[in-house]
Scaffold this motif. Sequence first.
Motif, mmCIF file in Angstrom:
data_model
loop_
_atom_site.group_PDB
_atom_site.id
_atom_site.type_symbol
_atom_site.label_atom_id
_atom_site.label_comp_id
_atom_site.label_asym_id
_atom_site.label_seq_id
_atom_site.Cartn_x
_atom_site.Cartn_y
_atom_site.Cartn_z
ATOM 1 N N PRO A 79 -118.858 -78.758 -13.634
ATOM 2 C CA PRO A 79 -119.161 -79.694 -12.540
ATOM 3 C C PRO A 79 -120.516 -79.412 -11.892
ATOM 4 O O PRO A 79 -121.252 -80.348 -11.522
ATOM 5 N N THR A 80 -120.867 -78.135 -11.784
ATOM 6 C CA THR A 80 -122.176 -77.760 -11.233
ATOM 7 C C THR A 80 -123.294 -78.167 -12.177
ATOM 8 O O THR A 80 -124.359 -78.624 -11.742
ATOM 9 N N VAL A 81 -123.063 -78.009 -13.472
ATOM 10 C CA VAL A 81 -124.057 -78.397 -14.473
ATOM 11 C C VAL A 81 -124.399 -79.879 -14.342
ATOM 12 O O VAL A 81 -125.568 -80.276 -14.358
ATOM 13 N N GLN A 82 -123.367 -80.708 -14.195
ATOM 14 C CA GLN A 82 -123.567 -82.152 -14.118
ATOM 15 C C GLN A 82 -124.337 -82.566 -12.870
ATOM 16 O O GLN A 82 -125.034 -83.581 -12.859
ATOM 17 N N LYS A 83 -124.215 -81.784 -11.814
ATOM 18 C CA LYS A 83 -124.928 -82.097 -10.577
ATOM 19 C C LYS A 83 -126.345 -81.531 -10.568
ATOM 20 O O LYS A 83 -127.258 -82.142 -10.018
#
Length: 267
Positions: free
Chosen positions: A224-228
Motif C-alpha cells: 500500500p505504501t509503494v502504491q502511494k
Amino acid sequence: MKATFNSQYEHAAKWKCAAAIFLFAAGGIVLADDARDKSLAARAEAEFHRAQIQFESNTNNSDAARQFARACYDFADFATNKAGRAAIANQGIAACRQLIARDTNAVAAHYYLGMNLGQLARTKSLGALKIIREMESEFKTAAELDRQFDYAGPERNLGLLYRGAPGWPASIGSKRKARDWLERAVQLAPDYPENHLNLIESFLQWHENDSAKNELKTLDALWPTVQKKFTGEKWEQSRDDWSARREAARKTLNEVSAPAKSPKNMR
C-alpha cells in the motif's frame, strides 16, 4: 563521504539494474503491447537527446554529465542491435570517466559507469567477463561514497552481479556475497520494492522457499505504501514490472507449496 547528488533526485526506476541485465536478468520489463513498448522507447530517446544537448553544451557541468550518463543507460536498453547498444553505452561510459577525472568522489559517475558497463557487456560474449571486475569496482566505490544512492543501488547491483556472474575461477560469482549485498540493500532502503523482489527471486533460485515466503509477506505489507509513494510517469514501467514479478513469485511459491496430487486410477 556523502554523495553530491541525493538519491531522491535520481530516476530510480531501475527495473533492471546493470548487473541484472548482463546475462542474468532477475526479471524483465513487462510491456502490455507493442504500442506501450514504442511509447517507452520514444520517451527514453527524447530524454537521451535532451540530456545529450545539455551535456555537449557544457561538458564541464557535473549535473549535465550525470543526467546524460543516466539517459544513456536507459536508452541503451531499447537498442535493437548490439552495435547500437554499444554506441549508446560508450557515450555514457565516456561521460562518467570524464566526470571522475574531475571529481573522484562523484558517486553518480561511478554508479552510472557501472550501469553503462553493464549495457556494454550485453553486446559481448566471452569478452563480457572482462568487464565484470570493473563493474564490481565501480559499484563498490559508489557504495563507499553513498550507501543510500538510488535506494541502495550500489548494494543492489553488487548483489545481482555476484548472484549472476560465473563462479571461481572463471569470475566473481558467489552466493554468499550475493546474499550479503542483497540483504544489505533491503536493510538500507526497506521501502524500495525492487530490493525485496531481488531477494525473493534469489531465495527462489536457491530453493530457499521459506525465506522467499517471508520476504514476500514483508513486501505485501509494504505494498500500500509503494502504491502511494512511487507515483507518476517516471515510475510507470517500474510499477508494472514490480507488480508482475511480485505475482510471479507468489505463483511459484503456491506451486511449490501445493500438495502433490495422487495419480488417477491408482489402486
